[in-house]
Design a protein around this motif. Structure first.
Motif, short mmCIF file in Angstrom:
data_model
loop_
_atom_site.label_atom_id
_atom_site.label_comp_id
_atom_site.label_asym_id
_atom_site.label_seq_id
_atom_site.Cartn_x
_atom_site.Cartn_y
_atom_site.Cartn_z
N UNK A 5 0.82 -1.22 0.00
CA UNK A 5 0.00 0.00 0.00
C UNK A 5 0.85 1.27 0.00
N UNK A 6 2.15 1.12 0.22
CA UNK A 6 3.05 2.28 0.17
C UNK A 6 3.66 2.48 -1.21
N UNK A 7 3.25 1.65 -2.17
CA UNK A 7 3.72 1.79 -3.54
C UNK A 7 3.32 3.16 -4.09
N UNK A 8 4.20 3.79 -4.85
CA UNK A 8 3.95 5.14 -5.35
C UNK A 8 2.70 5.22 -6.22
N UNK A 9 2.43 4.17 -6.97
CA UNK A 9 1.26 4.17 -7.85
C UNK A 9 -0.04 4.14 -7.04
N UNK A 48 -5.21 1.65 -15.22
CA UNK A 48 -6.26 0.78 -14.72
C UNK A 48 -5.66 -0.27 -13.80
N UNK A 49 -6.26 -0.44 -12.63
CA UNK A 49 -5.82 -1.41 -11.65
C UNK A 49 -7.00 -2.30 -11.26
N UNK A 50 -6.74 -3.57 -11.03
CA UNK A 50 -7.81 -4.52 -10.73
C UNK A 50 -7.28 -5.61 -9.81
N UNK A 51 -8.17 -6.19 -9.03
CA UNK A 51 -7.81 -7.32 -8.18
C UNK A 51 -8.03 -8.63 -8.93
N UNK A 52 -7.44 -9.69 -8.43
CA UNK A 52 -7.62 -10.99 -9.06
C UNK A 52 -9.09 -11.42 -9.03
N UNK A 105 -3.58 -5.58 -8.56
CA UNK A 105 -3.17 -5.12 -7.23
C UNK A 105 -3.83 -6.00 -6.18
N UNK A 106 -3.30 -5.94 -4.97
CA UNK A 106 -3.88 -6.69 -3.86
C UNK A 106 -5.17 -6.04 -3.39
N UNK A 107 -5.95 -6.79 -2.60
CA UNK A 107 -7.19 -6.24 -2.05
C UNK A 107 -6.91 -5.04 -1.16
#
Length: 326
Positions: A5-9, A48-52, A105-107
């Motif tokens: 969750x600390x990732x810059x994106x 665009x970011x999505x969870x599994x 990305x993770x939940x």
């Protein structure tokens, strides 16, 4: 996959969600949920970011978004299998300037980016559209190329033939300008509802005073149900001056005001603009005075006023009713 969750994106998307000034600076705004994401024009999708879980549930829809962006960048290897997204991701990323536009990305990361209590597992950053006053006043024929109607109760695709989806045929509708002018509207949900209803009623453009709620507030965007991608919306730095410019183009301007005459007596088949004010105080005296005429919606009982979104809906649909067959 991005898991921290600390990732810059992730922090970038979180800041887009929280800060209106940052959204304006970047020219981007966040959009959540598969139903909204599939409405995004391919040429305006930036990230665009999505969870599994979201991918498993909405595989075809995410694939369609991906394929649209593949075409945007001229990448098409004919691979349309269900796992093409994962197979082609590395190839596509290598061709794009940022190299990070489409990622799982993770939940936990999704929750940090999301504006909702229960994230749907997909979020995008979309390029804002910069509109001028001329875009709003001249957007007549192009606007009516949109599809009319509503989705089915199960949220599946529209039914019926194009351009006649609610019994309306664009050949039966007058294409004179129909503009909503909003002053100091403060509630993002109200603004989003007005944008959504405006599209449905055939409004050709919307003008906002600079002190209205942010068009790209996440709550506003959700309330538009995709109409924010299609409506021409102009934010005015000088509303009184722009009202005069509209009148110079032959558009008659009506102010919604309790001291006006009943709006059923008016003719909205020509170029028309409706002035609608703040939820609590209505229009300012200066803006009301700038209108050609003042009018009101008749009300029964002891009700003193209507919600701004309801007022906008009532007058917009009366204009649509009058314009059918013109």
């Amino acid at each position: 996959m991005i898991s921290s969750t600390s990732n810059d994106k992730i922090k970038y998307m979180e800041k887009l969600r929280k800060s209106a000034s940052f959204r304006r600076e970047e020219g981007l705004f966040p959009v959540e949920g598969i139903r909204m994401v599939r409405e995004i024009p391919a040429d305006r999708l930036e990230y665009l970011y999505y969870t599994e879980k979201a991918y498993e549930k909405n595989e075809q829809e995410i694939q369609a978004v991906y394929d649209g962006c593949m075409k945007r960048y001229g990448v098409d290897d004919g691979n349309s299998s269900s796992d093409a997204l994962r197979q082609n991701e590395k190839r596509l990323n290598s061709m794009l300037p940022e190299n990070d536009w489409f990622q799982p990305v993770s939940d936990a990361c999704m929750k940090k980016m999301s504006d909702t209590e229960t994230p749907q597992g997909i979020i995008a950053a979309v390029r804002m559209e910069q509109c001028s006053l001329e875009d709003v006043t001249n957007n007549v024929m192009d606007h009516h190329d949109i599809k009319y109607g509503e989705r089915n109760d199960d949220n599946s695709d529209y039914t019926g033939e194009a351009d006649g989806r609610s019994g309306l045929d664009k050949s039966d509708i007058c294409f004179e300008p129909l503009i909503l002018i909003l002053e100091k509207l403060q509630d993002p949900g109200n603004l989003g509802t007005i944008i959504r209803t405006a599209e449905a009623a055939g409004v050709t453009g919307i003008i906002l005073s600079k002190d209205c709620a942010d068009i790209y507030n996440p709550k506003t965007v959700r309330s538009t149900m995709g109409a924010v991608f299609r409506m021409k919306i102009y934010v005015s730095e000088d509303l009184l001056k722009d009202i005069e410019r509209i009148k110079d183009k032959g558009v008659k301007v009506y102010a919604m005001h309790l001291s006006g005459s009943e709006f059923y007596e008016k003719d909205f088949t020509k170029g028309t603009a409706f002035l609608i004010g703040n939820e609590g105080n209505g229009l300012s005296p200066e803006v009301s005075a700038a209108a050609d005429e003042m009018m009101r919606i008749p009300m029964m009982g002891k009700v003193e006023s209507l919600n701004a979104a309801i007022s906008a809906s009532v007058v917009s649909y009366e204009a649509l009713r009058q314009r059918r067959g013109k």
